[in-house]
Design a protein around this motif. Structure first.
Motif, PDB file in Angstrom:
ATOM      1  N   PRO A 202      52.858  44.872  39.861  1.00 16.45           N
ATOM      2  CA  PRO A 202      52.234  43.557  40.051  1.00 16.45           C
ATOM      3  C   PRO A 202      52.083  43.161  41.511  1.00 16.45           C
ATOM      4  O   PRO A 202      51.084  42.547  41.893  1.00 16.45           O
ATOM      5  CB  PRO A 202      53.180  42.602  39.315  1.00 16.45           C
ATOM      6  N   ARG A 203      53.076  43.487  42.353  1.00 16.55           N
ATOM      7  CA  ARG A 203      52.979  43.101  43.752  1.00 16.55           C
ATOM      8  C   ARG A 203      51.805  43.797  44.448  1.00 16.55           C
ATOM      9  O   ARG A 203      51.121  43.214  45.288  1.00 16.55           O
ATOM     10  CB  ARG A 203      54.284  43.418  44.474  1.00 16.55           C
ATOM     11  N   ARG A 205      49.039  44.849  42.905  1.00 14.92           N
ATOM     12  CA  ARG A 205      47.818  44.215  42.397  1.00 14.92           C
ATOM     13  C   ARG A 205      47.595  42.869  43.054  1.00 14.92           C
ATOM     14  O   ARG A 205      46.469  42.501  43.410  1.00 14.92           O
ATOM     15  CB  ARG A 205      47.895  44.027  40.872  1.00 14.92           C
ATOM     16  N   ALA A 206      48.672  42.103  43.224  1.00 14.10           N
ATOM     17  CA  ALA A 206      48.545  40.794  43.860  1.00 14.10           C
ATOM     18  C   ALA A 206      48.033  40.937  45.288  1.00 14.10           C
ATOM     19  O   ALA A 206      47.212  40.124  45.748  1.00 14.10           O
ATOM     20  CB  ALA A 206      49.897  40.083  43.854  1.00 14.10           C
ATOM     21  N   VAL A 209      44.326  41.556  45.049  1.00 12.24           N
ATOM     22  CA  VAL A 209      43.575  40.345  44.690  1.00 12.24           C
ATOM     23  C   VAL A 209      43.456  39.422  45.899  1.00 12.24           C
ATOM     24  O   VAL A 209      42.393  38.843  46.162  1.00 12.24           O
ATOM     25  CB  VAL A 209      44.269  39.630  43.511  1.00 12.24           C
ATOM     26  N   PHE A 224      41.028  38.520  37.292  1.00 14.46           N
ATOM     27  CA  PHE A 224      42.487  38.668  37.320  1.00 14.46           C
ATOM     28  C   PHE A 224      43.213  37.367  36.972  1.00 14.46           C
ATOM     29  O   PHE A 224      44.434  37.324  37.034  1.00 14.46           O
ATOM     30  CB  PHE A 224      42.933  39.169  38.696  1.00 14.46           C
ATOM     31  N   ASP A 227      45.573  38.126  34.204  1.00 17.09           N
ATOM     32  CA  ASP A 227      46.430  39.293  34.384  1.00 17.09           C
ATOM     33  C   ASP A 227      47.769  39.100  33.676  1.00 17.09           C
ATOM     34  O   ASP A 227      48.242  37.963  33.495  1.00 17.09           O
ATOM     35  CB  ASP A 227      46.652  39.529  35.888  1.00 17.09           C
ATOM     36  N   SER A 229      50.625  39.687  34.822  1.00 23.87           N
ATOM     37  CA  SER A 229      51.663  39.288  35.775  1.00 23.87           C
ATOM     38  C   SER A 229      51.399  37.894  36.325  1.00 23.87           C
ATOM     39  O   SER A 229      50.276  37.566  36.739  1.00 23.87           O
ATOM     40  CB  SER A 229      51.736  40.294  36.932  1.00 23.87           C
ATOM     41  N   VAL A 232      50.185  37.867  40.037  1.00 22.57           N
ATOM     42  CA  VAL A 232      48.772  38.231  40.174  1.00 22.57           C
ATOM     43  C   VAL A 232      47.888  37.054  39.770  1.00 22.57           C
ATOM     44  O   VAL A 232      46.889  36.751  40.442  1.00 22.57           O
ATOM     45  CB  VAL A 232      48.444  39.480  39.329  1.00 22.57           C
ATOM     46  N   CYS A 235      47.805  34.511  42.591  1.00 26.66           N
ATOM     47  CA  CYS A 235      46.944  34.935  43.698  1.00 26.66           C
ATOM     48  C   CYS A 235      45.468  34.802  43.316  1.00 26.66           C
ATOM     49  O   CYS A 235      44.634  34.392  44.140  1.00 26.66           O
ATOM     50  CB  CYS A 235      47.262  36.373  44.091  1.00 26.66           C
TER      51      CYS A 235
END
Length: 439
Positions: A202-203, A205-206, A209, A224, A227, A229, A232, A235
């Motif tokens: 997740p971090r 992906r964040a 984003v 997203f 998402d 998470s 995410v 963000c």
């Protein structure tokens, strides 16, 4: 370490154990080559240790003990060991000794060896550092990636792929941040965004984003908002708002459609208002368990709890739904009838209620406190699940009468008697006395 135990030379901790064993008993395990020199290197007498140091150069297999001696409590031994290690440490030995040096560095006086290791590794090429980047030792794996980032040995695209694929969370975050910083600096996001946005972590992906805004692609952030998470989703909401959009309107549209994905359901609650509970209540009966669970979590987030409407969900076939229903009802546990909950604890195997239903019922009864808590805890002492039995035993052992309870309640004595095996006679007598019983 036993006298006949063989040392695993590939295990860093074994060298520290060897040092302690030799210092205590002056013997060498049977699997160690040149054991006499090893004994001298770890001897109780500092003069013998110091004299043995000059012989290590002729036996590279004992270089790990040279690392250990770099933290010796005797100054002369320590300084001589450091001089010799500085002479012996080249790229090949640095790679071989890195796990031990980093383990040893956590101890007192271990900083010198780490600084020396860094000095050698910073001169390394990508090819030379590659074995450490894939090392199974977690400390080495992380340390090598930090050095690679600091020295710029990995391209932004390589950093992004590492963030997406590496199994270590620390490395994922380190590489994701470095990839984004490099992309922002150069303005080139090719090969960076795709791995980050598709990462399982997740971090990572964040980070991807967040980078959409700087990359001039903020419209992609809307995808997203749902998402799985929370970080995410947060963000994505930030990027959408900065682009002039309204995430709440998007969430409301998704949830009013009747078949939203779970992330959209909880996302609505994360940025919504209490009136949005009207969109969530119909979803607690959705066919998908994940949607039902997120709807309950959303209602709890919005602080909209209706005990009668949520009670049937304590028997849901999906453990996640029961867990969310339990969490939502815990603050209102005093309003939940204890009779039906107790019924879910007393069934005998194999006709007992499912484990997740029993756990939810016990959590709510435990939150009631007083004799209800004791009654539930004693009941689950016979539960077919070992962990639930152990939980009940802990509750019984920690139980004390509470204010408002009737002194001398015979049921308390009967319940404590059923759990007599959990107490010493003294403690049991004390509990009975606290409850107003003679014991």
């Amino acid at each position: 370490m036993e006298r006949d135990e063989k040392i695993d030379v590939g295990e860093p901790l074994a060298w520290l154990r060897l040092d302690e064993a030799l210092r205590r008993e002056s013997y060498a395990p049977s699997g160690l080559v040149a054991s006499r020199l090893a004994i001298d290197l770890c001897h109780r007498d500092g003069r013998i240790r110091e004299a043995a140091l000059d012989q290590v150069a002729g036996d590279p297999g004992l270089l790990p003990l040279l690392v250990v001696r770099c933290g010796d409590w005797v100054g002369q031994v320590r300084e001589r060991a450091r001089e010799l290690l500085a002479e012996a440490l080249d790229m090949d030995t640095a790679v071989a000794l890195a796990p031990l040096i980093l383990l040893f560095g956590r101890r007192g006086r271990g900083a010198f060896a780490i600084d020396l290791l860094d000095e050698v590794l910073r001169r390394a090429s990508r090819e030379q550092l590659a074995p450490l980047l894939t090392c199974a030792d977690r400390a080495v794996h992380r340390h090598a990636h930090r050095l690679a980032v600091e020295e710029g040995l990995l391209s932004p695209a390589e950093l992004a792929r590492a963030a997406a694929r590496d199994p270590d969370t620390v490395v994922q975050i380190l590489c994701a941040d470095a990839a984004l910083a490099a992309a922002v600096k150069t303005g080139d996001y090719d090969g960076v965004l795709a791995p980050l946005l598709g990462a399982r972590n997740p971090r990572a992906r964040a980070t991807g984003v967040t980078a959409l805004r700087a990359a001039g692609l903020p419209e992609q952030a809307e995808g997203f908002l749902a998402d799985r998470s929370g970080v995410v989703r947060a963000c994505a909401r930030y990027v959408v708002r900065q682009h002039g959009g309204d995430p709440l309107t998007v969430y409301r549209g998704w949830c009013s459609g009747g078949d939203p994905v779970p992330g959209a359901v909880i996302g609505l609650a994360e940025c919504g208002e209490r009136r949005d509970a009207a969109l969530l209540w119909p979803l607690v009966s959705h066919p998908a368990a994940a949607v039902r669970a997120r709807a309950l979590g959303g209602l709890r987030t919005l602080d909209v709890v209706d005990v009668p409407r949520m009670l049937p969900l304590l028997d849901d076939p999906a453990p996640g739904v029961v867990r969310e229903a339990t969490l939502a009802l815990l603050p209102s546990a005093g309003l939940v009838p204890d009779g039906p909950l107790m019924e879910r604890l007393v069934g005998e195997w194999p006709k007992a209620w499912p484990r997740h239903v029993r756990v939810g019922a016990f959590r709510l009864l435990d939150a009631r406190g007083g004799i209800v808590r004791l009654r539930a805890a004693v009941t689950v002492l016979d539960d077919p699940d070992e962990r639930l039995r152990a939980w009940g035993a802990q509750v019984v052992q920690r139980w004390h009468p509470e204010a408002g309870m009737t002194p001398g309640d015979a049921e308390v004595g009967e319940l404590l008697g059923r759990a007599r095996h959990l107490f010493s006679e003294y403690v049991l007598t004390r509990r009975l006395w606290e409850a107003g019983l003679n014991g």
